[in-house]
Scaffold this motif. Sequence first.
Motif, short mmCIF file in Angstrom:
data_model
loop_
_atom_site.label_atom_id
_atom_site.label_comp_id
_atom_site.label_asym_id
_atom_site.label_seq_id
_atom_site.Cartn_x
_atom_site.Cartn_y
_atom_site.Cartn_z
N MET A 348 0.81 -1.22 0.00
CA MET A 348 0.00 0.00 0.00
C MET A 348 0.85 1.27 0.00
SD MET A 348 -2.75 -1.60 -0.10
CE MET A 348 -3.78 -0.18 -0.25
N GLN A 349 2.07 1.19 0.57
CA GLN A 349 2.89 2.40 0.69
C GLN A 349 4.35 2.03 0.81
OE1 GLN A 349 1.83 4.83 4.05
NE2 GLN A 349 3.22 6.49 3.52
N VAL A 350 5.22 2.83 0.21
CA VAL A 350 6.67 2.70 0.40
C VAL A 350 7.09 3.81 1.35
CG1 VAL A 350 8.92 2.77 -0.72
CG2 VAL A 350 6.99 1.73 -1.90
N LEU A 351 7.60 3.42 2.54
CA LEU A 351 7.94 4.43 3.54
C LEU A 351 9.26 5.11 3.23
CD1 LEU A 351 6.84 2.64 6.83
CD2 LEU A 351 5.65 4.40 5.55
N ASN A 352 10.27 4.35 2.91
CA ASN A 352 11.55 4.89 2.43
C ASN A 352 12.23 3.79 1.65
OD1 ASN A 352 12.78 3.18 4.38
ND2 ASN A 352 12.58 4.78 5.93
N ALA A 353 13.53 3.82 1.55
CA ALA A 353 14.19 2.84 0.68
C ALA A 353 14.31 1.46 1.28
CB ALA A 353 15.58 3.36 0.30
N ASP A 354 13.84 1.23 2.51
CA ASP A 354 13.96 -0.13 3.07
C ASP A 354 12.72 -0.57 3.84
OD1 ASP A 354 14.21 1.46 5.31
OD2 ASP A 354 15.68 0.17 6.26
N ALA A 355 11.60 0.12 3.69
CA ALA A 355 10.39 -0.26 4.43
C ALA A 355 9.14 -0.02 3.59
CB ALA A 355 10.30 0.52 5.74
N ILE A 356 8.17 -0.92 3.75
CA ILE A 356 6.90 -0.80 3.03
C ILE A 356 5.76 -1.09 4.01
CG2 ILE A 356 7.84 -1.44 0.77
CD1 ILE A 356 6.85 -4.28 1.23
N VAL A 357 4.58 -0.58 3.66
CA VAL A 357 3.37 -0.91 4.42
C VAL A 357 2.54 -1.82 3.53
CG1 VAL A 357 1.27 -0.02 5.47
CG2 VAL A 357 3.40 1.27 5.68
N VAL A 358 2.13 -2.98 4.10
CA VAL A 358 1.35 -3.94 3.32
C VAL A 358 -0.01 -4.16 3.98
CG1 VAL A 358 3.39 -5.12 2.43
CG2 VAL A 358 2.31 -5.96 4.53
N LYS A 366 0.44 -3.67 8.00
CA LYS A 366 1.67 -4.06 8.71
C LYS A 366 2.86 -3.42 8.01
CE LYS A 366 3.95 -8.24 10.51
NZ LYS A 366 3.59 -8.05 11.91
N THR A 367 3.77 -2.88 8.83
CA THR A 367 5.00 -2.31 8.27
C THR A 367 6.07 -3.39 8.19
OG1 THR A 367 4.49 -0.14 9.19
CG2 THR A 367 6.77 -0.54 8.55
N ILE A 368 6.67 -3.54 7.03
CA ILE A 368 7.70 -4.55 6.80
C ILE A 368 9.00 -3.84 6.40
CG2 ILE A 368 8.40 -6.52 5.38
CD1 ILE A 368 6.07 -7.21 7.17
N HIS A 369 10.09 -4.18 7.11
CA HIS A 369 11.42 -3.66 6.74
C HIS A 369 12.16 -4.73 5.95
CE1 HIS A 369 11.48 0.01 9.31
NE2 HIS A 369 10.52 -0.65 9.93
N ARG A 403 13.40 5.12 -3.54
CA ARG A 403 11.97 5.12 -3.26
C ARG A 403 11.16 4.90 -4.56
NH1 ARG A 403 7.45 8.70 -2.35
NH2 ARG A 403 8.05 9.49 -4.41
N GLU A 404 11.57 5.59 -5.61
CA GLU A 404 10.86 5.47 -6.88
C GLU A 404 10.96 4.06 -7.45
OE1 GLU A 404 8.97 8.18 -8.99
OE2 GLU A 404 8.71 7.88 -6.85
#
Length: 910
Positions: A348-358, A366-369, A403-404
């Motif tokens: 659903m979202q990319v938080l920065n270059a090493d974490a995403i929200v799924v 849930k935030t996944i690193h 990020r992109e």
Amino acid sequence: MASSAQSGGSSGGPAVPTVQRGIVKMVLSGCAIIVRGQPRGGPPPERQINLSNIRAGNLARRAAATQPDAKDTPDEPWAFPAREFLRKKLIGKEVCFTIENKTPQGREYGMIYLGKDTNGENIAESLVAEGLATRREGMRANNPEQNRLSECEEQAKAAKKGMWSEGNGSHTIRDLKYTIENPRHFVDSHHQKPVNAIIEHVRDGSVVRALLLPDYYLVTVMLSGIKCPTFRREADGSETPEPFAAEAKFFTESRLLQRDVQIILESCHNQNILGTILHPNGNITELLLKEGFARCVDWSIAVYTRGAEKLRAAERFAKERRLRIWRDYVAPTANLDQKDKQFVAKVMQVLNADAIVVKLNSGDYKTIHLSSIRPPRLEGENTQDKNKKLRPLYDIPYMFEAREFLRKKLIGKKVNVTVDYIRPASPATETVPAFSERTCATVTIGGINIAEALVSKGLATVIRYRQDDDQRSSHYDELLAAEARAIKNGKGLHSKKEVPIHRVADISGDTQKAKQFLPFLQRAGRSEAVVEYVVSGSRLKLYLPKETCLITFLLAGIECPRGARNLPGLVQEGEPFSEEATLFTKELVLQREVEVEVESMDKAGNFIGWLHIDGANLSVLLVEHALSKVHFTAERSSYYKSLLSAEEAAKQKKEKVWAHYEEQPVEEVMPVLEEKERSASYKPVFVTEITDDLHFYVQDVETGTQLEKLMENMRNDIASHPPVEGSYAPRRGEFCIAKFVDGEWYRARVEKVESPAKIHVFYIDYGNREVLPSTRLGTLPPAFSTRVLPAQATEYAFAFIQVPQDDDARTDAVDSVVRDIQNTQCLLNVEHLSAGCPHVTLQFADSKGDVGLGLVKEGLVMVEVRKEKQFQKVITEYLNAQESAKSARLNLWRYGDFRADDADEFGYSR
């Protein structure tokens, strides 16, 4: 020598020597071996046995390092052939032996026989018979054993065997090389091809001394990728074994010592060589790991040539069974259920270059690193202006690119998540901020490890760990290899070029700048944008890539519930359904590529306009889902009819913001509707495409000849003036020509540009979509534009039916429609208009049977009940067909009327 064999008999006569048994561990020379017993709870006892009555040549010895004046001693002639004769015959074999004499210094002399009793081959006699040993000087043949030795020696002399052959035996003396001047060059010169060798000594489970053949290099080989427990040397010179060091050494000795092996030389460390030892019975590196005698080491696993994943798998096997050195091992994810260790989720979202929200299947977020990687960061303390606020996404080199990369690759896609470890929360220190608990995982999409792809492009680095730190990625070796490739190729962070600079102007809330910018955006029409942040259901922050600026954007034409706000001295509660509206907008557009039309701006410098995502108007969608109401300002907009239609449909459902809606009396508001009758004016059409959501595209039969003529003329024109391959630069929304798989050119519209190799196009005359490289596109000649002949494919949806939300059920319905009507002529009647496209009934051209009614009869779809009076007759017919399908338990109804339960659980809504 008969008396010397008496080991403890009475004075009445010579005693018979005791026969003892053992397994040959090592051959020291042509006349000495070491035998061992059977292991019981640890390494077995050993003893050296020297052969009685014979002498073989001494092997070479290296000068002691403590005696600088001493010189290396070479082999005596025939010493090495004698050792090899015994090695090949005895190593690992069971022998029996008798002790005939024991010196005061403890040296034992005796007879050795191959096998379990003295009837086996007499080793001393075999050596003498081959001319590889002689009887000791001064020995008289005064007993049967010595007589046989004498006979064997005479026969060897007569046959000129071994040392009795012509010459001085100098060809049997090895040119031993104890050191290598350039180990790196030596290793590289073998090009990782197997080298024949003999293992001469085992220092510990993973370090051996090997004799490389045929050039007799004596080298120390450390097994690549692993380390066994070692023997720690104390100050007094003694050695203290680490736990399982002795067992690991015995494990390697019993399988490799003095065996013929092949060694792949992989790298070097000082004078030691890193390599892999191959034996016909297997790879000792993997065996040591699998038995829990060794652990993987990061610094040398990178040079292992036979697949680092095999070593990690073998280590994992031992860990899971808690074998030996892993007896106290606890897995990083031991406390997680299997469903929490591996799952599929939507990004659903990319938080920065090493974490995403799924988003999980349960609907939770849930935030996944990403395991074991570190995003780009600022190097040094003085690189940032103290008076300027840091914007990590734009100010940290390569953070935006990272990020992109993740955004374009992942947003809205389903990924496989494998949790590697949970990093516990840590409190703040003077130098490090506090961190909450982190779930670290390996994320893959289409078989591609996202972290590995990120690292290989130089957009992230790999974290280095202590050797005993098991909290790391399950694909750590692939990450290290990807980083090595990125460094070698100078990618991203490892590039020597100047770092990319992103000068992004943030004009959110800056009224002056917004006023200057407004005319430009109004003239631009539809502009491309990326949704960076969703404040509420109708308030967003956008990044405009062409203009490289950030703006605050308000959706036009709607009145969306306001969210909670923090005001000075109090917290203002949000309006009902404000959170649902925000979540709806987030799930639909956050970090997606959208198109915006700016119409005006407010006093605070926020732009107001329309936002389109995949061709749908977000304002209309919010109204359609009963999360917004139509605002009076929409009346002058071209989207007003769509908004009113969506609002009317939402009012009928009486959900969310319309939950308490009361219809006005019908006689006052809609007197005409009661008198209105359903108009049935069927026209012939040709069905060209069926979409996955059960919409379909048709061509008007009456204009079919015009299209055929236009296509013929266009193809003739292209044949005489073919487009130059690669000359066309596609832009979203443009009309073009595209070469389909049949090799013919068709009119198309560009929907999305991912890269020059991936252009999403829509064939405007047929309704199908395709992803093509730009080399298969060209400029649409003006003579064949949509002004000459409008797009011939028109989109429609079936009236009076509900498309199943369940993927499998929807696929069954689509497959049935494809079989029945695709590429066939039908009759079409428009029943009512709706947001998106008109809803119609469709009849087969020959039988005049209703296609939608047929789907209901087969139990493939449900009926959408409408309240309009003119539709009641056809609705009744549809409902009767649905009851028949339900009674026969066809397709959707095979388990009965599932709607009696919580329909949402089954993916349907009533």
